[in-house]
Design an enzyme around this catalytic site. Structure first.
Site, PDB file in Angstrom:
ATOM      1  N   GLU A 129      32.830 123.887-138.068  1.00  0.00           N
ATOM      2  CA  GLU A 129      31.833 124.407-137.138  1.00  0.00           C
ATOM      3  C   GLU A 129      32.390 125.591-136.337  1.00  0.00           C
ATOM      4  O   GLU A 129      32.186 125.694-135.133  1.00  0.00           O
ATOM      5  CB  GLU A 129      31.354 123.314-136.177  1.00  0.00           C
ATOM      6  CG  GLU A 129      30.708 122.157-136.889  1.00  0.00           C
ATOM      7  CD  GLU A 129      30.085 121.133-135.949  1.00  0.00           C
ATOM      8  OE1 GLU A 129      28.947 120.750-136.216  1.00  0.00           O
ATOM      9  OE2 GLU A 129      30.734 120.730-134.956  1.00  0.00           O
ATOM     10  N   GLU A 180      24.640 110.100-129.649  1.00  0.00           N
ATOM     11  CA  GLU A 180      24.102 111.431-129.913  1.00  0.00           C
ATOM     12  C   GLU A 180      22.797 111.397-130.697  1.00  0.00           C
ATOM     13  O   GLU A 180      21.850 112.106-130.361  1.00  0.00           O
ATOM     14  CB  GLU A 180      25.153 112.268-130.657  1.00  0.00           C
ATOM     15  CG  GLU A 180      24.641 113.630-131.086  1.00  0.00           C
ATOM     16  CD  GLU A 180      25.692 114.459-131.829  1.00  0.00           C
ATOM     17  OE1 GLU A 180      26.844 114.008-131.954  1.00  0.00           O
ATOM     18  OE2 GLU A 180      25.335 115.566-132.278  1.00  0.00           O
ATOM     19  N   ASP A 226      26.891 112.802-140.229  1.00  0.00           N
ATOM     20  CA  ASP A 226      27.222 112.987-138.809  1.00  0.00           C
ATOM     21  C   ASP A 226      26.601 111.923-137.909  1.00  0.00           C
ATOM     22  O   ASP A 226      25.623 112.202-137.228  1.00  0.00           O
ATOM     23  CB  ASP A 226      26.740 114.376-138.362  1.00  0.00           C
ATOM     24  CG  ASP A 226      27.291 114.744-136.994  1.00  0.00           C
ATOM     25  OD1 ASP A 226      28.207 114.045-136.536  1.00  0.00           O
ATOM     26  OD2 ASP A 226      26.802 115.721-136.410  1.00  0.00           O
TER      27      ASP A 226
HETATM   28  O1  GCW Z   1      28.035 115.719-134.397  1.00  0.00           O
HETATM   29  C1  GCW Z   1      28.522 116.964-134.233  1.00  0.00           C
HETATM   30  C2  GCW Z   1      28.173 117.217-132.823  1.00  0.00           C
HETATM   31  C3  GCW Z   1      29.089 118.193-132.154  1.00  0.00           C
HETATM   32  C4  GCW Z   1      30.512 117.705-132.376  1.00  0.00           C
HETATM   33  C5  GCW Z   1      30.794 117.660-133.860  1.00  0.00           C
HETATM   34  C6  GCW Z   1      32.162 117.111-134.153  1.00  0.00           C
HETATM   35  C7  GCW Z   1      32.378 117.862-130.926  1.00  0.00           C
HETATM   36  O2  GCW Z   1      26.828 117.638-132.767  1.00  0.00           O
HETATM   37  O3  GCW Z   1      28.744 118.217-130.803  1.00  0.00           O
HETATM   38  O4  GCW Z   1      31.445 118.507-131.725  1.00  0.00           O
HETATM   39  O5  GCW Z   1      29.893 116.801-134.476  1.00  0.00           O
HETATM   40  O6  GCW Z   1      32.271 115.917-134.345  1.00  0.00           O
HETATM   41  O7  GCW Z   1      33.114 117.855-134.211  1.00  0.00           O
END
Ligand code: GCW
Length: 683
Positions: free
Chosen positions: A289, A391, A363
């Site tokens: 990311e 989340e 995720d």
């Molecule tokens: O789930 C995603 C989240 C991000 C997070 C990323 C990760 C910390 O939306 O907020 O960043 O995963 O786990 O690195």
């Protein structure tokens, strides 16, 4: 204290339990010898707890009394005849385990709590108090327990400005501005809570954070926290931003093979260990990311992780290298990426590197199949990463008991080394003989008065800790323990509430993501539904990428006719998943694109079945509301009211999910809703 502040440690007064007499007898004369800070904490906890539970102030002696009724001491402090009685038990208990045993001593029955080390004593005392809070009898007890996993860790995604990424319970506990001089009582209470469930490691900062935490000014503050946590058996880890040598140093590169970069990290490690001699190590998110990493310099994960591992090794520290790699370039099925990148590196990491893998390949969805990396890297310790913060599960507004989700993942059979190769056995290192093992949970804790925002979300912190200690515990056991400790031992409370907690996870799956649907959340915040979102620049940011609804049907084809992600799973699981008839229906649309008329096991069409699942989720929240209403006599007013209000929001939003998703998917299926599915109301 504000309602809920005491978590699962309220130590409520025991007035009419059948064990009351037993407890007063056991605690008549208590010996807990030893001078360390950890033992001092154990004594303080005992004093506090017994006073609250039994009323009369107990007297915990620091010496070995002649005739104790409760004797608590490390093995080396026990008289020889008692040492003999716990020898075998303690040979299994390791550094952190303990024994709680009812024994005969000088012709009298006494209760003995012993361990090899001081931290084992603290854990043993917490367990003793845990059992007391559950009104259990110790008359016949002979309990040996020890953690099955080495690193039992919370990952805080806390930024230095005290905001928390994906945190829904206020701001960060860490008050960087007032540290190192000012020690907030909450640091201590936080450490107590963690120690009470065996959590022994925390990383303080967000995996997306900048490098500032590694500057001397912040390291002084980190040291202050580490000093608070140490006697509770908790080691501090920090996130290490890969580009730190450039950002807070004077280098022009962060190339892991550059000698100056290596030296920079070695010096950094020396500096950290001079302040924090038992520093745990680094947690790293690299090349994911948009975070910097070795790939920016044409190197790979092994180069990056091993370089950092080298800097920590002389001090005994670990690198926890995250496998949540999700590159900004790759257009292939996102679910395949981590496996594709990491599995070829099996056996190449140094032995103080753990690779931390999210429970599922996408995720933290309400439900995902287990991550195919589990079991596929036999020569690498894979560490579990669960998310405790919700989340994709309704933040701190929806009631969802997560140990049920964790259990489902831990119990899943990977078949990587034949039947019975469960994720739990991979994570605890027993299946593949790992030298080190770990489980991390992304924390749901913030500075809200009750720590977790939703009063019931405390159960997820508790449950995570218990499963990190013993990944074979059942979610039912955990629910019951937590309910008894936190609220009440009355059966009229425990029965219905246990059922409510256990079912809450399936409820949220039903009203958000039934039948294997996933990632149809509104983008960015991930709170409500957004299955229609399709205009974001990267394909896999769009929910439409995941559900693929069209006139013919819905779902993500991950079989050989599609992305072939199923190839990453071992046989016979792979073949089972490839065939919609044998693929568990809970994962159906995760692995298959199927026609709206596809027949489910219950004879309904896919469209009908999906609609009914959404409705079932709504109905389940209605049931939770009805159950909770009955629980008024057992819960303090403040919390009862809070949960009641939150459940009302949850109901409204369960309907929102049902209506939004069904109305949207109906534009493709062009079919009527089956009977019993509440008429969606457009708002
Ligand atoms: O789930 C995603 C989240 C991000 C997070 C990323 C990760 C910390 O939306 O907020 O960043 O995963 O786990 O690195």
């Amino acid at each position: 204290e504000p309602s809920g502040y005491n978590l699962w440690l309220p130590y409520s007064k025991i007035s009419e339990s059948p064990v009351l007499k037993e407890y007063t007898d056991i605690t008549k004369t208590i010996s807990l010898p030893g001078a360390s800070q950890t033992l001092q904490i154990a004594r303080t906890e005992l004093n506090r707890a017994l006073k609250k539970m039994l009323g009369a102030p107990p007297s915990v002696a620091t010496s070995l009394r002649a005739d104790p009724t409760l004797l608590i001491g490390t093995k080396d402090l026990l008289p020889p005849e008692l040492q003999k009685m716990v020898n075998d038990d303690l040979s299994r208990a390791g550094d952190e385990g303990f024994v709680i045993k009812s024994v005969k001593h000088r012709k009298k029955k006494i209760l003995l709590i012993s361990a090899n080390g001081d931290i084992g004593i603290l854990y043993g005392v917490f367990r003793f108090l845990n059992l007391m809070q559950q009104h259990q009898s110790f008359v016949k007890i002979s309990l040996v327990d020890y953690p099955k996993i080495d690193l039992r860790m919370l990952n805080h995604w806390d930024n230095l400005d005290r905001t928390i990424e994906r945190g829904y319970a206020g701001f960060s506990l860490w008050n960087w501005q007032k540290l190192p001089e000012f020690i907030d009582q909450r640091y201590i209470d936080y450490a107590r809570a963690n120690a009470s469930i065996g959590i022994n490691a925390v990383s303080l900062t967000n995996v997306n954070a900048n490098a500032l935490i590694l500057t001397p000014m912040y390291l002084e503050k980190v040291k202050a926290l580490a000093d608070v946590f140490r006697p509770y058996g908790i080691k501090v880890y920090l996130t290490a931003r890969f580009s730190a040598p450039i950002e807070i140093g004077t280098l022009k590169t962060a190339d892991p093979l550059d000698p100056n970069v290596k030296q920079w990290w070695a010096d950094k490690a020396d500096q950290i260990y001079s302040l924090i001699p038992d520093f745990g190590g680094f947690l790293v998110k690299a090349n994911s990311e948009g975070q910097p990493g070795p790939q920016n310099y044409g190197r790979n994960h092994v180069d990056g992780a091993n370089m950092l591992a080298e800097s920590l090794r002389p001090h005994g520290g670990n690198v926890i290298w995250r496998a949540f790699v999700y590159s900004e370039h790759d257009a292939d099925d996102r679910a395949k990426q981590a496996y594709t990148e990491f599995v070829p590196y099996d056996g190449k990491f140094m032995d103080n590197v753990l690779v931390q893998t999210k429970n599922g390949p996408i995720d933290f969805q309400p439900r995902e199949p287990f991550h195919p990396m589990f079991g596929a890297m036999p020569k690498t310790p894979l560490m579990m990463e669960f998310q405790i913060t919700q989340e994709y599960l309704g933040f701190s507004t929806h009631l969802v008991f997560l140990p049920k989700l964790y259990e489902e993942v831990l119990d899943a059979d990977t078949y990587q080394q034949g039947e019975g190769s469960t994720v739990a056995r991979i994570i605890d290192g027993t299946l593949q003989n790992q030298k080190i093992s770990g489980m991390a949970g992304v924390s749901n804790v913030g500075n809200d008065m009750n720590w977790t925002g939703h009063p019931m979300a405390q159960a997820n912190w508790y449950g995570f800790g218990r499963l990190a200690w013993d990944p074979y515990l059942s979610s039912e056991t955990i629910a019951e323990e937590w309910l008894r400790m936190t609220f009440s031992n009355q059966e009229a409370f425990i029965g219905p509430m246990k059922e409510m907690l256990i079912k809450s996870r399936e409820a949220v799956v039903n009203y958000m993501n039934p039948l294997g649907l996933h990632h149809i959340f509104d983008t960015g915040h991930h709170y409500g539904p957004g299955p229609w979102v399709s205009e974001l620049s990267r394909p896999e940011w769009n929910p439409t990428y995941y559900h693929n609804a069209d006139a013919k049907g819905i779902g993500f084809d991950r079989t050989p006719s599609g992305s072939n992600a199923t190839e990453q799973y071992a046989e016979p699981l792979r073949s089972r998943l490839n065939d919609p008839d044998t693929c568990p229906e809970r994962y159906l649309l995760w692995f298959h694109h199927l026609s709206w008329d596809y027949r489910l096991k219950n004879g309904k069409t896919l469209w009908q079945g999906m609609a009914l699942k959404y409705q079932e989720g709504v109905d389940q929240v209605e049931e939770m509301i009805a159950t909770w209403k009955q629980m008024q006599p057992y819960v303090d007013q403040v919390r009862h009211k809070e949960v009641q209000m939150l459940l009302q929001i949850q109901l409204k939003e369960a309907k929102w999910w049902r209506d939004a998703c069904l109305l949207y998917f109906q534009t493709f299926s062009k079919k009527d809703l089956p009977e019993g599915v509440g008429k969606p109301t457009r708002t």
